[in-house]
Design an enzyme around this catalytic site. Sequence first.
Site, mmCIF file in Angstrom:
data_model
loop_
_atom_site.group_PDB
_atom_site.id
_atom_site.type_symbol
_atom_site.label_atom_id
_atom_site.label_comp_id
_atom_site.label_asym_id
_atom_site.label_seq_id
_atom_site.Cartn_x
_atom_site.Cartn_y
_atom_site.Cartn_z
ATOM 1 N N ASP A 289 20.286 58.503 11.239
ATOM 2 C CA ASP A 289 20.170 58.281 9.808
ATOM 3 C C ASP A 289 20.003 59.662 9.168
ATOM 4 O O ASP A 289 19.855 60.683 9.869
ATOM 5 C CB ASP A 289 18.977 57.348 9.518
ATOM 6 C CG ASP A 289 19.110 56.675 8.167
ATOM 7 O OD1 ASP A 289 18.532 55.601 7.971
ATOM 8 O OD2 ASP A 289 19.824 57.238 7.299
HETATM 9 C C1 GLC Z 1 19.735 56.477 4.028
HETATM 10 C C2 GLC Z 1 19.534 55.102 4.626
HETATM 11 C C3 GLC Z 1 20.728 54.581 5.383
HETATM 12 C C4 GLC Z 1 22.006 55.115 4.779
HETATM 13 C C5 GLC Z 1 22.008 56.626 4.969
HETATM 14 C C6 GLC Z 1 23.256 57.263 4.354
HETATM 15 O O1 GLC Z 1 18.563 57.256 4.174
HETATM 16 O O2 GLC Z 1 18.383 54.923 5.445
HETATM 17 O O3 GLC Z 1 20.664 53.154 5.337
HETATM 18 O O4 GLC Z 1 23.133 54.547 5.432
HETATM 19 O O5 GLC Z 1 20.844 57.234 4.432
HETATM 20 O O6 GLC Z 1 23.240 57.122 2.970
#
Ligand code: GLC
Length: 737
Positions: A289
């Site tokens: 993430d």
């Molecule tokens: C965010 C979220 C995730 C998302 C990623 C990209 O922090 O936790 O769900 O896909 O970043 O935006």
Amino acid sequence: MKLTTEQMEKVENLLSQMTLDEKIGQTNLESPSIVGGFDVSFEELIEMVNDGRVSQDEFKKIMSTASRDYHEDDIRAGLVGGMMGDDPVKANELQKIAVEESRLGIPLIMGYDVIHGLRTVYPIAIAEAGTFDPELFERTAQVAAKESRASGIEWNFAPMIDVARDARWGRVSEGPGEDPYLASCFAKAKIRGLQNDQSSTENYVAACLKHYVAYGACESGRDYNTTSMSVSQLHNVYLPPFKAAVEEGAASAMASFNDLNGVPCTLNPYTLRDTLKERYKMNGFVVSDANGIVECVTHGIAEDAKDAGIQSMNAGLDMDMGTHIYKEYLKEAIETGKVSMEVLDDAVRRILMVKMWLGLFENPYVSEKNIEKYKTLPEEHVAVSLEAAKKSIVLLKNEGQVLPLNRKQKISLVGTLAANRDEVCGAWAMGWKSEDCVSIWEGLKNSGADVAYYLCGGPEDEINEDEIVKACIEGDVVVAVIGELVNMTGEASSKANIEMPGKQRQMMESLLEKTKAAGKSLVTVLMNGRPLGLGWEDAHLPVIVEAWHLGVQMGNAVAAVLFGDENPSAKLASSFPSMNGQCPIYYNHPSTGRPGSKSKFTSRYLDAPFEALYPFGYGLSYTTFIYGEMQVEETADTYDIRVGLKNDGERDGTEIVQLYMQDVTASLVRPVKELKGFVRVDLKAGEEKKVTISLAKADMGFYDNQGTYVLEDGLFRLYIGGNSRDCQCREVRASFK
Ligand code: GLC
């Protein structure tokens, strides 16, 4: 995800030609950096806004003046594997550099958050899951896949399939609720919808299962917080949707921020390599993430960024979102033997396989035709969104059968949420346009209602008593829309108080008093992303409709239900508490030695009910369904549960019949109920049908604390009904030998 032998040969051939730098390049997921003032990744800037280091006004100023660095030189040098964004023209530009100017011409994979629709946004997952309609889950995902590809997005960071039981967590709105079985059905259907129409590369994307794993179990509902549980709990509650989605062919997964039993999921060998890749045999790749790798230093499990990168790659994390740690440290790690070439090759192979499976080597660009295709929302997409919205609305209370309304009644509409079309799409909806959204006010007008709007108050507004008085006098019925603003749910939106925000409860007290005095009816429509503590509302308000955040067609869907053009059929995918202190609250809990009851020395509160206010699976209809006597028939491999179901009212309707099970005595205590099946039954007024739900004996087991699936002979209780509380029960003594 299936590749042909020829495709696999191409992947291996490509891998054999790649330099170490080019291999590491594939593990690097970039996003446009904001340059000029804040030279950080876009992701990090968002984090800075979220945690208040950058104010909203500063952010707007930066965004208006800043240019973006798309890392073209790194792409040209083969040092970028993927890019985040939703602009097809820019995607084609960057893809052209990768394909035509880098040494091996490996295309980028473009990823973006398309959680419940891109342009044609449909209901948030907690709402859509309440339709208990896998065929619908699949169709809405197909809409998202097509609109994604047309926007230059081949990789959706979806579905979000985190089981969640604590409504204080803002992201409960993004997922399919508290039950592992429903979440697994949701997950499988979403994979089919996103990935399976491979008739054209314009119709499918790579899914990305998130957030792997147990992110929804964050302690006290605080986002990013620690999670701690037994191996059996992990395998019985949080892993099932991911296991089901991998079996359906999911192409990728995203590691979650949380630590699980002390090991952050970003670098957790047990969950990543042992379970997801070796046990479940996911052949796609795992991405972190945002900033997940560097946060492992903050977690306290890595000395520094380099150490975090080494541990992550060795644990099975294949791609780095947003930290550049792989780009900066993997080469040295390979050269010093801290990471083996075999491990890196495995990661790169997985990434190349997904790109090959997506057809990116043959079709790396978005065609002009396809770019133009969704400039305006296609009717068929809007129709799917409207259908999903209508089917996601839950009728919680309808005292005096006030609903459905008739169009002769003059409606006084109150609540700022009712008039704001920019609030209908909910959290994690990024690609919609305001002009495509229908507010509840607009939906009522579209449906021919005689409706007047009064500015009486809202989630962040003061109450206007004069307007309340006018609304109660001038209308035949008052429809009050209350709930949460979009920014009150989603990521980084945990709340300690999940009762009605702001002064909306006071507004409702005033409306209640004045509608009673004026002899008018009061209908309450909820627009919210999480289950709310509705103890006061349930005790005082006669009619309550749960309308969630339903997407672009919200207004039309709510109007259809209020006027009875649509008979509400949805159920709750998450239990609702009476008050905050009951969180976490869920139906599939263990009995304990002293189940909560009226007597003192039991697992109960002194100051709150033991049970949920509205339980999982609960929802009313404008008609009534009568269940006949439950019958259970055992076959060699199943228990077939049969029940007669009659629509005893004057309206056609749909009932979601649910099958639950309890393993009464086992080597580990098991939940008092577990959902094991469901079926939507359409019945015309007066019609009766025989309903059968089969429970496979193989599905009556559970995972023990070694992570082994066990089937244990003994007494089982089978339940059937229209929600998890009000069921009929039969006991069977099962033997699995
Ligand atoms: C965010 C979220 C995730 C998302 C990623 C990209 O922090 O936790 O769900 O896909 O970043 O935006």
